[in-house]
Design a protein around this motif. Structure first.
Motif, PDB file in Angstrom:
ATOM      1  N   THR A  74      16.672  -8.402  14.402  1.00 56.05           N
ATOM      2  CA  THR A  74      16.044  -9.665  14.765  1.00 56.05           C
ATOM      3  C   THR A  74      15.520 -10.451  13.574  1.00 56.05           C
ATOM      4  O   THR A  74      15.220 -11.625  13.699  1.00 56.05           O
ATOM      5  N   ARG A  75      15.354  -9.772  12.404  1.00 57.17           N
ATOM      6  CA  ARG A  75      14.918 -10.490  11.210  1.00 57.17           C
ATOM      7  C   ARG A  75      15.247  -9.666   9.979  1.00 57.17           C
ATOM      8  O   ARG A  75      15.425  -8.460  10.050  1.00 57.17           O
ATOM      9  N   ASP A  76      15.320 -10.350   8.849  1.00 56.01           N
ATOM     10  CA  ASP A  76      15.554  -9.664   7.581  1.00 56.01           C
ATOM     11  C   ASP A  76      14.248  -9.091   7.065  1.00 56.01           C
ATOM     12  O   ASP A  76      13.181  -9.663   7.251  1.00 56.01           O
ATOM     13  N   GLY A  77      14.321  -7.977   6.408  1.00 55.57           N
ATOM     14  CA  GLY A  77      13.150  -7.362   5.810  1.00 55.57           C
ATOM     15  C   GLY A  77      13.573  -6.197   4.942  1.00 55.57           C
ATOM     16  O   GLY A  77      14.692  -5.709   5.044  1.00 55.57           O
ATOM     17  N   ARG A  78      12.692  -5.763   4.117  1.00 54.94           N
ATOM     18  CA  ARG A  78      12.954  -4.647   3.210  1.00 54.94           C
ATOM     19  C   ARG A  78      11.963  -3.518   3.491  1.00 54.94           C
ATOM     20  O   ARG A  78      10.866  -3.747   3.999  1.00 54.94           O
ATOM     21  N   ALA A  79      12.340  -2.321   3.115  1.00 56.47           N
ATOM     22  CA  ALA A  79      11.477  -1.156   3.327  1.00 56.47           C
ATOM     23  C   ALA A  79      10.152  -1.314   2.604  1.00 56.47           C
ATOM     24  O   ALA A  79       9.108  -0.891   3.106  1.00 56.47           O
ATOM     25  N   THR A  80      10.173  -1.951   1.450  1.00 61.26           N
ATOM     26  CA  THR A  80       8.932  -2.120   0.695  1.00 61.26           C
ATOM     27  C   THR A  80       7.919  -2.943   1.471  1.00 61.26           C
ATOM     28  O   THR A  80       6.713  -2.765   1.291  1.00 61.26           O
ATOM     29  N   GLU A  81       8.377  -3.827   2.346  1.00 64.20           N
ATOM     30  CA  GLU A  81       7.460  -4.637   3.150  1.00 64.20           C
ATOM     31  C   GLU A  81       6.620  -3.762   4.078  1.00 64.20           C
ATOM     32  O   GLU A  81       5.462  -4.079   4.349  1.00 64.20           O
ATOM     33  N   LYS A  82       7.190  -2.667   4.552  1.00 61.43           N
ATOM     34  CA  LYS A  82       6.436  -1.756   5.426  1.00 61.43           C
ATOM     35  C   LYS A  82       5.280  -1.122   4.662  1.00 61.43           C
ATOM     36  O   LYS A  82       4.166  -1.034   5.165  1.00 61.43           O
ATOM     37  N   VAL A  83       5.561  -0.688   3.443  1.00 56.62           N
ATOM     38  CA  VAL A  83       4.517  -0.089   2.612  1.00 56.62           C
ATOM     39  C   VAL A  83       3.468  -1.130   2.259  1.00 56.62           C
ATOM     40  O   VAL A  83       2.265  -0.872   2.330  1.00 56.62           O
ATOM     41  N   GLU A  84       3.901  -2.334   1.903  1.00 56.27           N
ATOM     42  CA  GLU A  84       2.960  -3.402   1.557  1.00 56.27           C
ATOM     43  C   GLU A  84       2.049  -3.739   2.728  1.00 56.27           C
ATOM     44  O   GLU A  84       0.857  -4.011   2.539  1.00 56.27           O
ATOM     45  N   ALA A  85       2.569  -3.706   3.950  1.00 57.90           N
ATOM     46  CA  ALA A  85       1.745  -3.986   5.126  1.00 57.90           C
ATOM     47  C   ALA A  85       0.655  -2.928   5.297  1.00 57.90           C
ATOM     48  O   ALA A  85      -0.499  -3.251   5.603  1.00 57.90           O
ATOM     49  N   VAL A  86       0.990  -1.678   5.087  1.00 57.03           N
ATOM     50  CA  VAL A  86      -0.002  -0.607   5.172  1.00 57.03           C
ATOM     51  C   VAL A  86      -1.046  -0.778   4.074  1.00 57.03           C
ATOM     52  O   VAL A  86      -2.254  -0.640   4.312  1.00 57.03           O
ATOM     53  N   GLU A  87      -0.605  -1.119   2.863  1.00 53.55           N
ATOM     54  CA  GLU A  87      -1.531  -1.310   1.752  1.00 53.55           C
ATOM     55  C   GLU A  87      -2.472  -2.485   1.999  1.00 53.55           C
ATOM     56  O   GLU A  87      -3.649  -2.428   1.637  1.00 53.55           O
ATOM     57  N   ARG A  88      -1.973  -3.534   2.646  1.00 53.55           N
ATOM     58  CA  ARG A  88      -2.858  -4.658   2.998  1.00 53.55           C
ATOM     59  C   ARG A  88      -3.939  -4.199   3.967  1.00 53.55           C
ATOM     60  O   ARG A  88      -5.105  -4.557   3.833  1.00 53.55           O
ATOM     61  N   GLU A  89      -3.557  -3.392   4.936  1.00 48.55           N
ATOM     62  CA  GLU A  89      -4.527  -2.870   5.897  1.00 48.55           C
ATOM     63  C   GLU A  89      -5.547  -1.964   5.218  1.00 48.55           C
ATOM     64  O   GLU A  89      -6.733  -2.005   5.533  1.00 48.55           O
ATOM     65  N   LEU A  90      -5.094  -1.138   4.295  1.00 42.45           N
ATOM     66  CA  LEU A  90      -5.985  -0.236   3.569  1.00 42.45           C
ATOM     67  C   LEU A  90      -6.859  -0.971   2.558  1.00 42.45           C
ATOM     68  O   LEU A  90      -7.969  -0.542   2.252  1.00 42.45           O
ATOM     69  N   GLY A  91      -6.326  -2.054   2.026  1.00 45.05           N
ATOM     70  CA  GLY A  91      -7.012  -2.768   0.958  1.00 45.05           C
ATOM     71  C   GLY A  91      -6.879  -2.067  -0.386  1.00 45.05           C
ATOM     72  O   GLY A  91      -7.667  -2.305  -1.307  1.00 45.05           O
ATOM     73  N   ARG A  92      -5.855  -1.223  -0.486  1.00 46.40           N
ATOM     74  CA  ARG A  92      -5.615  -0.475  -1.727  1.00 46.40           C
ATOM     75  C   ARG A  92      -4.205   0.108  -1.666  1.00 46.40           C
ATOM     76  O   ARG A  92      -3.566   0.095  -0.613  1.00 46.40           O
ATOM     77  N   PRO A  93      -3.727   0.656  -2.787  1.00 50.72           N
ATOM     78  CA  PRO A  93      -2.420   1.325  -2.755  1.00 50.72           C
ATOM     79  C   PRO A  93      -2.421   2.507  -1.785  1.00 50.72           C
ATOM     80  O   PRO A  93      -3.435   3.172  -1.607  1.00 50.72           O
TER      81      PRO A  93
END
Length: 90
Positions: free
Chosen positions: A63-82
């Motif tokens: 349904t949309r383009d995306g990369r695996a790194t985006e999944k990790v980045e989303a988790v890091e945004r939620e955590l507020g850290r790496p």
């Protein structure tokens, strides 16, 4: 097994794929299923052993383009850290 894993990973360079090897496997991204399967077959065949086990899990979000790194980045945004931490050595 590092040498054999290295052969498999090196075989991916002949294909139009992105990849990242981690301690538990290698994540491969491709724009087409044909390119992905050809790359996986080449990696499998590159291993010089009497027995080779290749596990393949395909996540095909159409349904949309995306990369695996985006999944990790989303988790890091939620955590507020790496999303990683080194173990402290004794």
């Amino acid at each position: 097994m590092a040498g054999e894993v290295a052969k498999a990973v090196a075989a991916l360079d002949d294909f139009d794929v992105a990849y990242e090897t981690n301690p538990m496997g290698t994540v491969i991204e491709a724009d087409s299923i044909d390119e992905l399967l050809a790359a996986v077959a080449a990696a499998h065949e590159a291993v010089d052993a009497d027995r080779v086990s290749t596990l393949l899990k395909i996540d095909d979000k159409r349904t949309r383009d995306g990369r695996a790194t985006e999944k990790v980045e989303a988790v890091e945004r939620e955590l507020g850290r790496p999303a990683r931490k080194e173990r402290e050595e004794d």
